[in-house]
Write an enzyme that holds these catalytic residues in place. Structure first.
Site, PDB file in Angstrom:
ATOM      1  N   CYS A  27       0.808  -1.266   0.027  1.00 44.54           N
ATOM      2  CA  CYS A  27       0.044   0.011   0.175  1.00 44.54           C
ATOM      3  C   CYS A  27       0.795   1.281  -0.026  1.00 44.54           C
ATOM      4  CB  CYS A  27      -0.952   0.078   1.271  1.00 44.54           C
ATOM      5  SG  CYS A  27      -2.151  -1.246   1.160  1.00 44.54           S
ATOM      6  N   ASP A  49     -21.017  12.580 -14.051  1.00 43.01           N
ATOM      7  CA  ASP A  49     -22.190  12.300 -13.818  1.00 43.01           C
ATOM      8  C   ASP A  49     -22.499  11.645 -12.732  1.00 43.01           C
ATOM      9  OD1 ASP A  49     -21.323   9.835 -14.925  1.00 43.01           O
ATOM     10  OD2 ASP A  49     -22.610   9.620 -16.564  1.00 43.01           O
TER      11      ASP A  49
END
Ligand code: BEZ
Length: 228
Positions: A46, A139
């Site tokens: 990570c 959107d």
């Protein structure tokens, strides 16, 4: 629970983060967004992923994309870990991590969005988050998702590449072939008839002939997205 499907409106969740409380749709505004999850703070893979994402943040900003990470630890842990990530990147001490990391210590968001990895558990047997990538359009709909297990780090150059493809194919009726990079030739989709393709792509359409005789492998130059 089925996860998010392409075309779904991304939930307008509220969460604590290193940038304070975030309400997703408000945070994104008119931008594109990429939400990506991490199994845990202070873990090696990570750290390399977030280091690379931080390096590429300006490239994402140029494309009007806001990055948001999520890991199942607290805001306090995220702040401490961010300093490690910036040091891993050899940034000057005190440089701020450039985008928010959501704290999901109760795994509520990870559960709701289908992000948990059943194979990877913490010391208490609780599942960790998988490496999900959700690309969200202006959107607020899901445009693309990538799902890797905790043990396989992602390729952030690929994430930038798919953003280029998504943004191009949203504006122009083309599709991008294997290993495409911005500026490379693109494909004319099968739904466009030959006569229309000639009108749509004045730069020319090259058809590669194949044994089937079906003229479906049609290339054209990448059209400019600034002309009308
Ligand atoms: C890592 O980020 O290094 C990692 C996290 C959970 C499981 C395996 C690797």
């Amino acid at each position: 629970m089925p996860g998010m499907m392409l075309g779904d409106t991304f939930p307008n969740f509220e969460a604590d983060s290193t940038f304070g409380k975030i309400k997703l749709h408000d945070f994104l505004g008119d931008s594109w967004g990429i939400l990506f999850s991490h199994p845990r703070d202070y873990t090696p893979v990570c750290t390399t992923e977030l280091g690379r994402a931080a390096q590429l943040n300006s490239e994402f900003c140029k494309r009007n994309v806001k990055l948001i990470a999520l890991s199942i630890d607290s805001v306090e842990d995220h702040h401490g870990w961010s300093k490690d990530i910036m040091a891993y990147n050899n940034e000057e001490s005190g440089s701020e991590f450039p985008f928010p990391i959501i704290a999901d210590d109760k795994r509520e968001l990870a559960m709701a969005l289908g992000m948990l990895d059943p194979e990877e558990k913490d010391q208490t047997g609780m599942p960790l988050t998988a490496r999900c990538v959700f690309v969200i359009g202006p959107d607020k709909k899901l445009k693309l998702s990538i799902l890797y297990p905790a043990t396989t780090g992602r390729n952030f150059d690929e994430i930038l590449r798919v953003v280029d493809s998504l943004q191009l194919t949203t504006k122009k009726r083309v599709a991008t072939p294997v290993d495409w990079q911005a500026g490379g030739s693109v494909m004319v989709p099968p739904s466009i008839p030959e006569e229309e393709a000639i009108m749509l792509f004045p730069a020319g359409v090259y058809t590669k002939h194949l044994p089937s005789g079906k003229n479906y492998l049609r290339y054209t130059q990448q059209p400019s997205t600034t002309d009308h």
